[in-house]
Design an enzyme around this catalytic site. Sequence first.
Site, PDB file in Angstrom:
ATOM      1  N   TYR A 142       0.818  -1.211   0.000  1.00 11.55           N
ATOM      2  CA  TYR A 142       0.000   0.000   0.000  1.00 11.55           C
ATOM      3  C   TYR A 142       0.858   1.269   0.000  1.00 11.55           C
ATOM      4  O   TYR A 142       0.422   2.310  -0.463  1.00 11.55           O
ATOM      5  CB  TYR A 142      -0.908   0.038   1.234  1.00 11.55           C
ATOM      6  N   ASP A 225      -2.748 -17.952   0.333  1.00  8.77           N
ATOM      7  CA  ASP A 225      -3.762 -18.557  -0.547  1.00  8.77           C
ATOM      8  C   ASP A 225      -4.393 -19.774   0.128  1.00  8.77           C
ATOM      9  O   ASP A 225      -5.615 -19.950   0.107  1.00  8.77           O
ATOM     10  CB  ASP A 225      -3.159 -18.914  -1.924  1.00  8.77           C
ATOM     11  N   ASP A 249      -6.343  -7.195   3.706  1.00  5.29           N
ATOM     12  CA  ASP A 249      -7.477  -6.559   3.036  1.00  5.29           C
ATOM     13  C   ASP A 249      -8.365  -7.632   2.410  1.00  5.29           C
ATOM     14  O   ASP A 249      -9.584  -7.636   2.595  1.00  5.29           O
ATOM     15  CB  ASP A 249      -6.945  -5.590   1.969  1.00  5.29           C
ATOM     16  N   ASP A 253     -12.182  -9.325   3.982  1.00  5.40           N
ATOM     17  CA  ASP A 253     -13.462  -9.291   3.263  1.00  5.40           C
ATOM     18  C   ASP A 253     -14.058 -10.686   3.173  1.00  5.40           C
ATOM     19  O   ASP A 253     -15.260 -10.880   3.346  1.00  5.40           O
ATOM     20  CB  ASP A 253     -13.284  -8.727   1.833  1.00  5.40           C
TER      21      ASP A 253
HETATM   22  C1  IPM Z   1     -10.446  -1.477   3.718  1.00  4.29           C
HETATM   23  C2  IPM Z   1     -10.691  -0.794   2.409  1.00  4.29           C
HETATM   24  C3  IPM Z   1      -9.566   0.182   2.149  1.00  4.29           C
HETATM   25  C4  IPM Z   1      -8.299  -0.618   1.968  1.00  4.29           C
HETATM   26  C5  IPM Z   1      -9.772   1.161   0.988  1.00  4.29           C
HETATM   27  C6  IPM Z   1     -11.057   1.933   1.120  1.00  4.29           C
HETATM   28  C7  IPM Z   1      -8.598   2.091   0.847  1.00  4.29           C
HETATM   29  O1  IPM Z   1     -10.845  -1.742   1.400  1.00  4.29           O
HETATM   30  O2  IPM Z   1     -10.312  -0.774   4.734  1.00  4.29           O
HETATM   31  O3  IPM Z   1     -10.416  -2.715   3.744  1.00  4.29           O
HETATM   32  O4  IPM Z   1      -8.006  -1.114   0.875  1.00  4.29           O
HETATM   33  O5  IPM Z   1      -7.572  -0.761   2.962  1.00  4.29           O
HETATM   34 MG    MG Z   2     -10.910  -3.759   2.090  1.00  2.33          MG
END
Ligand code: IPM
Ligand code: MG
Length: 368
Positions: A142, A225, A249, A253
Amino acid sequence: MSNPSLLILAGDGIGPEVMNEVKKIIGWYGEKRDLAFDVEEDLVGGAAYDAHGTPLTDATMERAQNADAVLLGAVGGPKYDTLDFSVKPERGLLRLRKEMDLFSNLRPAQCFDALADFSSLKREVVAGLDIMIVRELTSGVYFGEPRGIHKEGNERVGINTQRYTESEIARVARSAFELARRRNNKVCSMEKANVMESGVLWRQVVTEIHEAEYPDVELSHMYADAGAMQLCRWPKQFDVIVTDNLFGDLLSDAAAMLTGSLGMLPSASLGAPMANGRPKALYEPVHGSAPDIAGQGKANPIACILSFAMALRYSFDNGDEATRLEQAVEKVLADGKRTADLLGPEGGTPISTAEMGDAIIAALDASI
Ligand code: IPM
Ligand code: MG
């Protein structure tokens, strides 16, 4: 003594709507639990860009540095898709994370029993799930340099750099081990040591910190993975997962969806302790700005409300009141109250964002 201070940055999309419900809850704590906060509000993301031409002004950055905790809603939206990278709404959030040095991002994935049937996985795989992903938040691909898009010969090349120093790995590893000691004492570290040098170093440093400082905690390693696969196969094998910025990240999710809806998951981003002993801290829902449903009163405020519960626990050392709020949410879900995202295939009538907030306040009232 003055009240602890909160800086609210509601941001874009559904951010302001879900944050409205959090403000009601903050008000409730002041009124009913003698737990008052000094609340200030400011702009971040697209909202700040519209007003000031930047997704985070220096003045807002300064206020965030001085607040006892920052509560953030969401940033981003299609309106800003074509903006230059340097002023995109997301840059506002990334600047907060970087300059506050919030290296440890706690993303719990907990499956409320009332929602176990809403997961895309079978009930027995997710019921009772309670895992914590600790994502490194201030380094890695990042932020690594060099980065950018440039010309090489007659074609363009896009570059990002995955870079981790030993101390960056060590501090996030410590925070994962500390958390594990207060939970089920297990840490699984995830990287791609099979293909990335940064992953090899990650594994070495985590192992060294473990041996030297946390031998009582059970440590395992997985390639990221395989970790993603195991999260879908049998997530309950995990307690704390520690991983880098990008893998965290993605994995968070995936983990969030195990619990039925992205609308449920809170997060805490913590840095080093400030002079008053509290960690630098920013709390935000894991979900994004959801521009498709913004402004319609459909959004689920629970992730944002549970983020405030995390603030009570991690910034204000008030686990009892955090638990009270979490139990109020659980009660409302058990009573069958659902925002649109929580309706299963059999449908039903959703309640609005504000109705969900009110129901949680009623449950809080009933708890005292
Ligand atoms: C998260 C989001 C952020 C990230 C974005 C909005 C920059 O996806 O907090 O998971 O990628 O970290
Ligand atoms: Mg995210």
